[in-house]
Design a protein around this motif. Structure first.
Motif, PDB file in Angstrom:
ATOM      1  N   VAL A 372       0.802  -1.236   0.000  1.00 50.32           N
ATOM      2  CA  VAL A 372       0.000   0.000   0.000  1.00 50.32           C
ATOM      3  C   VAL A 372       0.828   1.277   0.000  1.00 50.32           C
ATOM      4  CG1 VAL A 372      -1.916  -1.171   1.106  1.00 50.32           C
ATOM      5  CG2 VAL A 372      -0.216  -0.030   2.523  1.00 50.32           C
ATOM      6  N   ILE A 373       2.086   1.227   0.437  1.00 49.61           N
ATOM      7  CA  ILE A 373       2.847   2.481   0.492  1.00 49.61           C
ATOM      8  C   ILE A 373       3.255   2.910  -0.915  1.00 49.61           C
ATOM      9  CG2 ILE A 373       3.698   2.068   2.824  1.00 49.61           C
ATOM     10  CD1 ILE A 373       6.353   1.264   1.647  1.00 49.61           C
ATOM     11  N   PRO A 374       3.320   4.211  -1.171  1.00 53.35           N
ATOM     12  CA  PRO A 374       3.592   4.713  -2.524  1.00 53.35           C
ATOM     13  C   PRO A 374       5.084   4.768  -2.859  1.00 53.35           C
ATOM     14  CG  PRO A 374       3.111   6.554  -1.069  1.00 53.35           C
ATOM     15  CD  PRO A 374       2.955   5.301  -0.234  1.00 53.35           C
ATOM     16  N   LYS A 375       5.725   3.630  -3.012  1.00 49.10           N
ATOM     17  CA  LYS A 375       7.129   3.576  -3.420  1.00 49.10           C
ATOM     18  C   LYS A 375       7.203   3.292  -4.910  1.00 49.10           C
ATOM     19  CE  LYS A 375      10.419   3.187  -0.963  1.00 49.10           C
ATOM     20  NZ  LYS A 375      11.458   4.114  -0.477  1.00 49.10           N
ATOM     21  N   SER A 376       8.042   4.053  -5.629  1.00 45.09           N
ATOM     22  CA  SER A 376       8.142   3.872  -7.078  1.00 45.09           C
ATOM     23  C   SER A 376       8.985   2.663  -7.442  1.00 45.09           C
ATOM     24  CB  SER A 376       8.736   5.131  -7.727  1.00 45.09           C
ATOM     25  OG  SER A 376      10.069   5.369  -7.266  1.00 45.09           O
ATOM     26  N   LEU A 377       9.916   2.266  -6.567  1.00 48.37           N
ATOM     27  CA  LEU A 377      10.761   1.107  -6.806  1.00 48.37           C
ATOM     28  C   LEU A 377      10.709   0.174  -5.608  1.00 48.37           C
ATOM     29  CD1 LEU A 377      14.066   2.537  -8.372  1.00 48.37           C
ATOM     30  CD2 LEU A 377      12.120   1.533  -9.562  1.00 48.37           C
ATOM     31  N   GLY A 378      10.863  -1.117  -5.869  1.00 46.60           N
ATOM     32  CA  GLY A 378      10.945  -2.091  -4.796  1.00 46.60           C
ATOM     33  C   GLY A 378      12.177  -2.952  -4.951  1.00 46.60           C
TER      34      GLY A 378
END
Length: 447
Positions: A372-378
């Motif tokens: 759910v968190i808005p991270k562009s990369l994982g």
């Protein structure tokens, strides 16, 4: 060597007679010694910065000099601890990484404490700790100057402290342990924000346990959430009411978090002030959620439990030899842990067993936040905390479902065997050439 290790484990964890009951403290001390020795051996290699150390060690140096902000997307605590290692042991690979080994050992002990407090048995606690010890993720993060190791250590110890408060005999003991857990969770958030949901989980857990206790004893909801019921006393967290406990948890953890920003008030350039402390949190959030360019080792959250894309923290010729450090999970634990999660959920729901549900819930709670968190990369290392909670679920499931069979020993045997196979590219030992990585890259996506 394997037979010797298993023999030692069997002597430690075989069901004891009442007169020779194994002390959890003795078992925990032996595991801590083993973990610290394993994490510390050849810690200084490589002698150069690797992977994200290039961000956090320079930030620690600037903290020492109080020269100004750097790496502002993350809180300060973990970088302050790295700075403490540099001040204590020098600006070298030992100084950068020494406190990470202590965090790794604390993480292993945190798993031991959580399982022991949940089940009240030493055997599953020992196996949970050993699963964590031989889980590649814990080993690798205990030997690198990154934030995640400190965040995980404080989170595990915080959860353990709150469970310890459940078992308190007196109101004073319960409150003291609850406050300790609140401080530790505040420190976890001060190392890395991803620990923040555990403050909320602790509040929810308090209410759920009290309501379940009230249903079992026939008490009202009001009595469940009050400090002292009309009849008898609460079995869990005696003398604690829900609203004061939750308020204490929030106030103490938040105060602890903000206290770790104290050095930033003394920067020579752009120092924080009481007026800018809160707005600075929004600046950090903006840095955390910015859109970043693609990365060679990026991966999606759904791929982490399947172990599709590990990360090479190091693979190059350094310190006179070809060396590699691969951030990867132990397949016996990562995949076996998923089976354990499913088993805990299925049996926990059917039997209304909060211990099984909690064992699965720790993994779910630490993993779902990445969805759910808005991270562009994982990246796979984001799965670090969930990979640790798999060890808890695995130990609990094996203890509850083994029915007298030595499944725990079999899983540990597989985990140790895989650890031995992968050790050369977990620890940076000299390899025989640039193509040596092919021995361990079992799937094309692991290259």
């Amino acid at each position: 060597m394997k037979a010797t290790l298993f023999g030692w484990i069997e002597r430690r964890v075989s069901p004891p007679s009442p007169k020779t009951a194994t002390s959890p403290y003795r078992a925990a001390a032996l595991i801590a010694l083993l973990a610290q020795l394993l994490f510390s051996y050849r810690l200084t290699v490589p002698t150069k910065l690797m992977f994200d150390e290039v961000h956090y060690v320079p930030a620690a140096r600037m903290l020492i000099a109080l020269s100004g902000p750097r790496n502002i997307e993350h809180p300060l605590l973990a970088k302050e601890i790295i700075a403490g290692g540099i001040l204590l042991l020098g600006d070298n690979s030992l100084g950068w990484r020494f406190f990470s080994t202590l965090a790794g050992t604390a993480t292993v002990l945190g798993v031991f404490a959580i399982v022991w407090l949940m089940l009240g048995r030493v055997r599953p606690a020992v196996f949970g700790a050993l699963f964590a010890l031989f889980n590649f993720t814990v080993f690798v993060q205990a030997r690198i100057a990154m934030l995640d190791g400190f965040m995980a250590a404080f989170t595990l110890l915080g959860v353990a402290s709150l469970l310890w408060a459940m078992r308190a005999e007196t109101s004073r003991g319960a409150w003291g342990r609850w406050i300790l857990g609140s401080v530790l969770l505040g420190l976890a958030v001060a190392a890395k924000w991803i620990a923040a949901p555990f403050v909320a989980y602790a509040a929810i857990g308090f209410v759920v346990v009290r309501l379940a206790e009230a249903q079992r004893t026939g008490r009202s909801v009001y009595a469940a959430l009050n400090a002292q019921p009309a009849r008898g006393r609460h079995r869990h967290w005696p003398g604690m009411a829900a609203i004061p406990a939750i308020l204490m948890l929030g106030v103490v953890s938040i105060a602890t978090y903000f206290a770790t920003f104290a050095p930033a008030f003394f920067y020579t350039i752009e120092p924080l002030t009481w007026r800018t402390l809160l707005p600075f949190q929004l600046t950090m959030y903006g840095q955390q959620t910015q859109v970043l360019p693609s990365h060679t080792y990026q991966s999606r959250w759904w791929s982490w439990p399947l172990m599709l894309r590990p990360i090479w923290y190091l693979y190059e010729r350094t310190d006179g030899a070809q060396r590699g450090v691969l951030m990867i999970g132990n397949l016996a634990i990562l995949w076996g842990g998923l089976v354990a999660i499913a088993a805990c959920l299925y049996r926990g729901v059917r039997a209304r067993d909060l211990r099984l549900l909690a064992a699965a819930g720790l993994w779910i709670g630490s993993y779902v936040v990445w969805i759910v968190i808005p991270k562009s990369l994982g990246f796979f290392y984001y799965y670090y905390l969930p990979s640790i909670f798999l060890c808890v679920a695995l130990a609990v499931a094996l203890d509850r479902f083994r029915r007298g069979r030595q499944w725990d020993m079999a899983v540990l045997g597989a985990a140790v065997a895989l650890f031995a196979v992968f050790y050369p590219i977990l620890s940076g030992v000299p390899l025989w050439g640039p193509k040596a990585f092919r021995v361990w890259t079992w799937f094309p996506s692991w290259v």
